[in-house]
Design a protein around this motif. Structure first.
Motif, PDB file in Angstrom:
ATOM      1  N   MET A 182      37.400  40.338  46.221  1.00  0.00           N
ATOM      2  CA  MET A 182      38.051  39.080  46.529  1.00  0.00           C
ATOM      3  C   MET A 182      38.106  38.915  48.038  1.00  0.00           C
ATOM      4  O   MET A 182      38.299  39.903  48.753  1.00  0.00           O
ATOM      5  CB  MET A 182      39.479  39.135  45.990  1.00  0.00           C
TER       6      MET A 182
ATOM      7  N   ILE B 272      40.818  41.033  52.179  1.00  0.00           N
ATOM      8  CA  ILE B 272      39.768  41.423  51.241  1.00  0.00           C
ATOM      9  C   ILE B 272      40.366  42.411  50.246  1.00  0.00           C
ATOM     10  O   ILE B 272      41.020  43.369  50.641  1.00  0.00           O
ATOM     11  CB  ILE B 272      38.578  42.049  51.990  1.00  0.00           C
ATOM     12  N   VAL B 273      40.158  42.139  48.974  1.00  0.00           N
ATOM     13  CA  VAL B 273      40.692  43.009  47.939  1.00  0.00           C
ATOM     14  C   VAL B 273      39.539  43.537  47.099  1.00  0.00           C
ATOM     15  O   VAL B 273      38.659  42.778  46.702  1.00  0.00           O
ATOM     16  CB  VAL B 273      41.680  42.246  47.035  1.00  0.00           C
ATOM     17  N   ASN B 274      39.529  44.829  46.882  1.00  0.00           N
ATOM     18  CA  ASN B 274      38.560  45.424  45.959  1.00  0.00           C
ATOM     19  C   ASN B 274      39.334  46.223  44.921  1.00  0.00           C
ATOM     20  O   ASN B 274      40.298  46.912  45.266  1.00  0.00           O
ATOM     21  CB  ASN B 274      37.606  46.363  46.697  1.00  0.00           C
TER      22      ASN B 274
END
Ligand SMILES: NC(=O)c1ccc[n+]([C@@H]2O[C@H](COP(=O)([O-])OP(=O)(O)OC[C@H]3O[C@@H](n4cnc5c(N)ncnc54)[C@H](O)[C@@H]3O)[C@@H](O)[C@H]2O)c1
Ligand SMILES: NC(=O)c1ccc[n+]([C@@H]2O[C@H](COP(=O)([O-])OP(=O)(O)OC[C@H]3O[C@@H](n4cnc5c(N)ncnc54)[C@H](O)[C@@H]3O)[C@@H](O)[C@H]2O)c1
Ligand SMILES: NC(=O)c1ccc[n+]([C@@H]2O[C@H](COP(=O)([O-])OP(=O)(O)OC[C@H]3O[C@@H](n4cnc5c(N)ncnc54)[C@H](O)[C@@H]3O)[C@@H](O)[C@H]2O)c1
Ligand SMILES: NC(=O)c1ccc[n+]([C@@H]2O[C@H](COP(=O)([O-])OP(=O)(O)OC[C@H]3O[C@@H](n4cnc5c(N)ncnc54)[C@H](O)[C@@H]3O)[C@@H](O)[C@H]2O)c1
Ligand SMILES: [Mg+2]
Ligand SMILES: [Mg+2]
Ligand SMILES: [Mg+2]
Ligand SMILES: [Mg+2]
Lengths: 388, 388, 388, 388
Positions: free
Chosen positions: A299, A314-316
């Motif tokens: 994301m 930023i999301v992982n």
């Protein structure tokens, strides 16, 4: 107080729900992933019992639940010593088979007898089994809401309703005939709790239709992230969210009409929470078998902060897709039973708002999960479903 | 209704607050990053006015605010056509100078006159300037709460109180002498709103002490992420959070005692929100000048989901550090004024819980920001500070 | 020694190339992003000159290059004081227009006159302008290689060749007629340097066809990451790579046939470098205008390390898409000229292997860029193109 | 041809090496993570045999290797049916014990007898056991290189050399007395292969000293990433790299002097590869036991691309720390043997450059691993160690 459960769609989520439930029953596991496990609820999850299961995959129909879950989960998690022996019964294909037969061999009762007859057969089985709660866990299907009860009847008779709609209707019929309250919990994107025609039928029988689409994975997290940003009055420049997995649910989503359904329930949060339609790309993105059920999510969100400067988040994630929904199911079965006993009927926004991606009723707002959670707690305490 | 503001610590946050305020006044910018900007508040932020500013950096003392902010922000954001001409006055060093002089040349009034005398001088200036709101934005300092008013007086007289404590005390004195309510908003980790001795002094003068440590960046997000996970009853296996930046605030944190203060306010959320002390590593990690004010944050959280499987969430951010706090300051000045007018005194948990990393009063819970936000909205509406 | 350049496709890459070149000429910028800038090359990039430019977007045809690049880049980077005044000429649509007209109004010479006639017109212009190097920078198009020169002629005559193929053929014709060496540098996925029929034509005229598809962004990095893993004999379990941007190149890729072309050139690295076809999902994923030219890339790679344990690598990038290719173009123009002077003809694997996603000739291996770089340095030093 | 191996430091890396070797011997595992496994090497890794093992942790000394590795790895990976029964012998503490005893109870021979006597005892054991290869895998220690052989002797006699230096010296003595070539492979940061005094001793006995500090994890990847960027002439604005783990190696690094040693070997790549000292922060960052051996790495790199625009790359990893080094050890034992047989002595840059974080000899360049790999392949093929 026993909660008799029937499941439509004997896939990975159903497998995790069943295995988890029986591990909880034998005491070999803590109820992590079951949201309300830390509260004392009017109905204990240990009361849930798997009574009947339906599918259309010809490789599954006729097999025992034990064998199916053993095969799919034995290398993944410890299995409980006892598991239901029930045989998987044949379900309905209706209008939603499109493309599914490219993935595996299917067959439905409505191929042999008239759609309405097949639906009544299933209604009769739900009655005979004294089912309290029906879970809809079939593959994502394309479907449109009904505009009226007449249209509903027409589409069902012509076999043009979707399978999920047919199952919900069968549940309604069972409850109407016997006067017994039966909850239908729709964990897939088909608009049922968002379909006023459907919700009215359940209200009529003092029953409950919860849905739509279980809120697991990136979507509820995105809801809370967007709320977090919105509360600081940051202007979202864009949000993108990718999702890739290797379970058959992702495989089914490679069929374009099915993907579309997911995109709808996933994107509604943006405008609902922000109050404006920030540029976004949010959808299941692909299928790679080797990823298995532990999907990968990426994301990226950019926003404008004070003084016009640009921030980025930023999301992982790597998350076990099916257990997440199974954990919610554990709560939802007992909650439905407790709600119906207290006279809640039709649908229940307070519960849907936390557990569902696209909470019914129609036009109900998709709000931050953290807000929905506290509102739900309050609601359940007032109803004395959560004891203090 | 004008809100007269005095600022201690003419650093990057102060610069962003001042520039942003004057851009808002001239209408050349939208109030993104100001949480309550979308509501109609009893006090408009356009009423805020910068009246006096204090620092101990000898390169800043005597210079005009306009020159300082121009130098630090002219290449970063558009500057407004008008900016306060006020000269930066010399502040106090007290017990908290340790190590600071390795970073830049410092000097304080307490080097020339007795600590208490210096404090009274400042109190007199606050009175003369009719200050309504004091912002504490000095470099993070090591400090211990007072155990009693006697200890407070003793440590202040001996010059062993920290500078923040001295400024808060000066504010109390000003308010006590004149009867005028003055709010002290502590945006740094020094425990002031968490120090019952201090809070009592402010209650005595019907004034307000808000704090401690402005909640920007990764910490409030972590609060909401942990809440999100906790609401699904997931068991956190560990959480790590790194932070690196290139502003002088990060530089100051390379001095070990100062870093420690941050670690405390940052880590308290874990146990407060989860209810257990999950293994964690949360602290400002380093300084690299080239990163500037747009710090880099990395976070890794692992948890156990339903059926004992392990999920993982990785968060990376690039965020403008100082504007984030400046945006909160815009709200806090006017909120303090409105709260004091409505008789709120001592400290105000409802506001601290949303805006502060370590919300006072002492032992008050650090809760999810999304929950704190809705609770605060309700509170402000009841007080008619937010008009509906 | 002047290098006369013609560009087909006056889009964002062309704009960045032109602006960058003129900033370098006026000395207002360092040549970051130009791989060989730190070496002393036989041909200086300051010798490159923009002579003619072609497009089919009716909003661009007839406009001056200066106006187009000013419009697209004035808010992004400083512009040089001088820029080419050349007018954009109308190009060819050929078989590759499909879908493009949904994005913007297009028109080509081949709509007015016969395809072959239009091609000859362009060949004549290349001759008249004494072009040395042609850049192909048109929108990604669907295209198939030719199986023979006859098929080539047939498809060109019938207007079924792609525009890129037609431009390459025009270049060949120009060079054949005059005996002047002309390089065609194909920076898009159309297989030209991978088409033996095409390469042979260029060999015939002692000219050079470099390609295919400029290696920027995530793909060359993936090549080096996979090599890094392969050299440690780790077994890749899967690799996924998402790409989303907001420039018109990404917009064009939302047209399915065009997307397919990219997927091909991007995926070939996996098997070429690992020696086995690890499960993968690598493709441009979507378009969100607000992202602009600074695309977002997310990558996830899982592998098996010693003792059978599983490691994971997640990569996220924000990269300026078009400048990256423009920087390579700066090198490629002068390299082509220097190579042709030294008798290199047809295509040149040593150069393609570093600069191209799908290096020609056909069946040539896609190798790690770091290896390709050192092999190329050696090659260029032997040819005395890099002076030591 | 058997390769007799002795190990100093019976920790997690040693455990993974031993377990992996015996799983390879019994054929129950593929050699993933062993770089050269796909080549036909002059010496097979199946020839490696564990003969003796040393440690100073009193909980390990006297125990069998089998019991130690079983305890540490039985819940992590499948164990082979046979494992060495050898008893762990007591090692030396020397000058490097500082702080270690805070982590676990230690004892060394040099506490009972004179340092030089203790060293000779160990040398005698190496002789008696006919050891070919010694691995140094003890906890990271603070150590300074020697300036001359005299200084070496002096510091050793006074017990002020580090344990690693003492072990290397014992190895030298064993080899000198018998004329048998013995390789010492230093996998920790202590400068041994980077210490000309030490390397000379090994050259004198036709033996080999490889080192320093095994190149696993983020450092060699960073080398290749920086090379990738440098080859495109991008200007690195900054690079930060965080590392956190939960094994005892990370625990030991919480002791400041030990951390410093790692920072040195990790940071040298920046200037070596880029040619300038880009701003950086690269170091082991912390210890959280729950993370275990699967450490978390976060990296952020910003650079300037063509036209002065800024790109960003963020890398996150979860990697099994100890197996990575164990896989390299499998290669290094057999390589050392093969190299010594072919007359390579002192140290061997070609091998160090690929396998080591800080490749000896002193002042040798730290280069991109992909380059080092191909140079090493060429070298090993010329020596006929890799058969083609
Ligand atoms: N976290 C999650 O996994 C999650 C979250 C939200 C929604 N969902 C939805 O839950 C559903 C189930 O997910 P899953 O992972 O178990 O998928 P799955 O593919 O493993 O299982 C779906 C099962 O439904 C069966 N089925 C298909 N059509 C049917 C029909 N007409 N009648 C009866 N059975 C039918 C299939 O044969 C299959 O056995 C999917 O629609 C999915 O989108 C899952
Ligand atoms: N997002 C954020 O930036 C954020 C969030 C929470 C808290 N804070 C805190 O806010 C404070 C200010 O941050 P900043 O980025 O502006 O830092 P900064 O270093 O730019 O500014 C601090 C200023 O305080 C001055 N100062 C130091 N000691 C003083 C004293 N005794 N009296 C008067 N002035 C003194 C310094 O000279 C400097 O001008 C810091 O303590 C920081 O930890 C910042
Ligand atoms: N990093 C990169 O940007 C990168 C990397 C590799 C390849 N490429 C390729 O380079 C090409 C150009 O990229 P861009 O970002 O400049 O795209 P762009 O969309 O900005 O520009 C393409 C231009 O080509 C023109 N065009 C389309 N068809 C044409 C035709 N038949 N004749 C003449 N002109 C035509 C369009 O009108 C447009 O002006 C694309 O094919 C892209 O896939 C770009
Ligand atoms: N990927 C990696 O794990 C990696 C990479 C590069 C270097 N290293 C280095 O390898 C070494 C071993 O790593 P590990 O994970 O096995 O650590 P570990 O802490 O598990 O093992 C170290 C062992 O050395 C022993 N020891 C300490 N001092 C000693 C002495 N003087 N004599 C004999 N034994 C002694 C300890 O008791 C312990 O058993 C460390 O120095 C580490 O920095 C590891
Ligand atoms: Mg699923
Ligand atoms: Mg700051
Ligand atoms: Mg582009
Ligand atoms: Mg280790």
């Amino acid at each position: 107080m026993v909660v008799k459960v029937s499941i439509f769609g004997m896939g990975l989520v159903a497998s995790h729900y069943i295995v988890g439930l029986y591990r909880l029953k034998e005491g070999s596991m803590k109820p992590y992933g079951v949201p309300l496990a830390k509260y004392d609820l009017a109905v204990d999850f240990l009361e849930e019992e798997i009574v009947s299961v339906y599918d259309v995959d010809t490789r599954k129909v006729g097999k025992s639940v034990r064998d199916i879950v053993t095969e799919s989960l034995k290398d993944v998690i410890p299995l409980p010593s006892s598991l239901p022996e029930t045989e998987v019964r044949k379900g309905l294909l209706m209008g939603s088979a499109a493309g599914l037969d490219k993935l595996f061999p299917v067959s439905g009762r409505d191929q042999e007898i008239e759609p309405m007859e097949a639906i009544e057969e299933i209604a009769n089985e739900l009655k005979k089994d004294s089912i309290d709660v029906v879970f809809n866990l079939i593959s994502t299907e394309p479907a449109e809401p009904f505009r009226s009860e007449e249209e509903l009847l027409k589409r069902i008779k012509e076999g043009k309703a979707s399978a999920a709609q047919a199952y919900a209707y069968a549940t309604y019929l069972a409850s109407k005939d016997t006067g017994k309250q039966i909850a239908f919990i729709n964990l897939i994107p088909t608009p049922l709790a968002n379909d006023p025609v459907m919700v009215n039928l359940f209200a009529e029988t003092n029953s409950l239709l919860l849905g739509d689409d279980g809120a697991t994975g990136a979507t509820p997290l995105t809801a809370d992230l967007l709320e977090h940003l919105a509360e600081r009055n940051r202007l979202i420049r864009f949000i993108v969210q990718f999702n890739i997995g290797g379970n058959t649910d992702f495989l089914a989503l490679t069929i374009p009409e099915r993907n579309l359904m997911k995109e709808k329930t996933k994107s509604s949060i943006v405008e609902d929470i922000l109050g404006y339609d920030a540029p976004h790309y949010i959808r299941p993105t692909g299928y790679v078998e080797a990823i298995g059920d532990r999907k990968f999510v990426a994301m990226d969100i950019e926003w404008i902060t004070f003084n016009g400067l640009v921030d980025e988040l930023i999301v992982n994630m790597r998350i076990n897709d099916s257990p997440a929904l199974a954990g919610l199911a554990v709560d939802l079965a007992r909650l439905s039973k407790a709600l119906m006993e207290r006279g809640v009927k039709g649908t229940c926004y307070e519960v849907n708002a936390f557990y569902m991606k696209n909470p019914g009723p129609k036009n109900a707002k998709n709000e931050a999960r953290i807000k929905a959670y506290y509102d739900m707690l309050k609601y359940l305490k007032e109803l004395k479903i959560i004891k203090e």
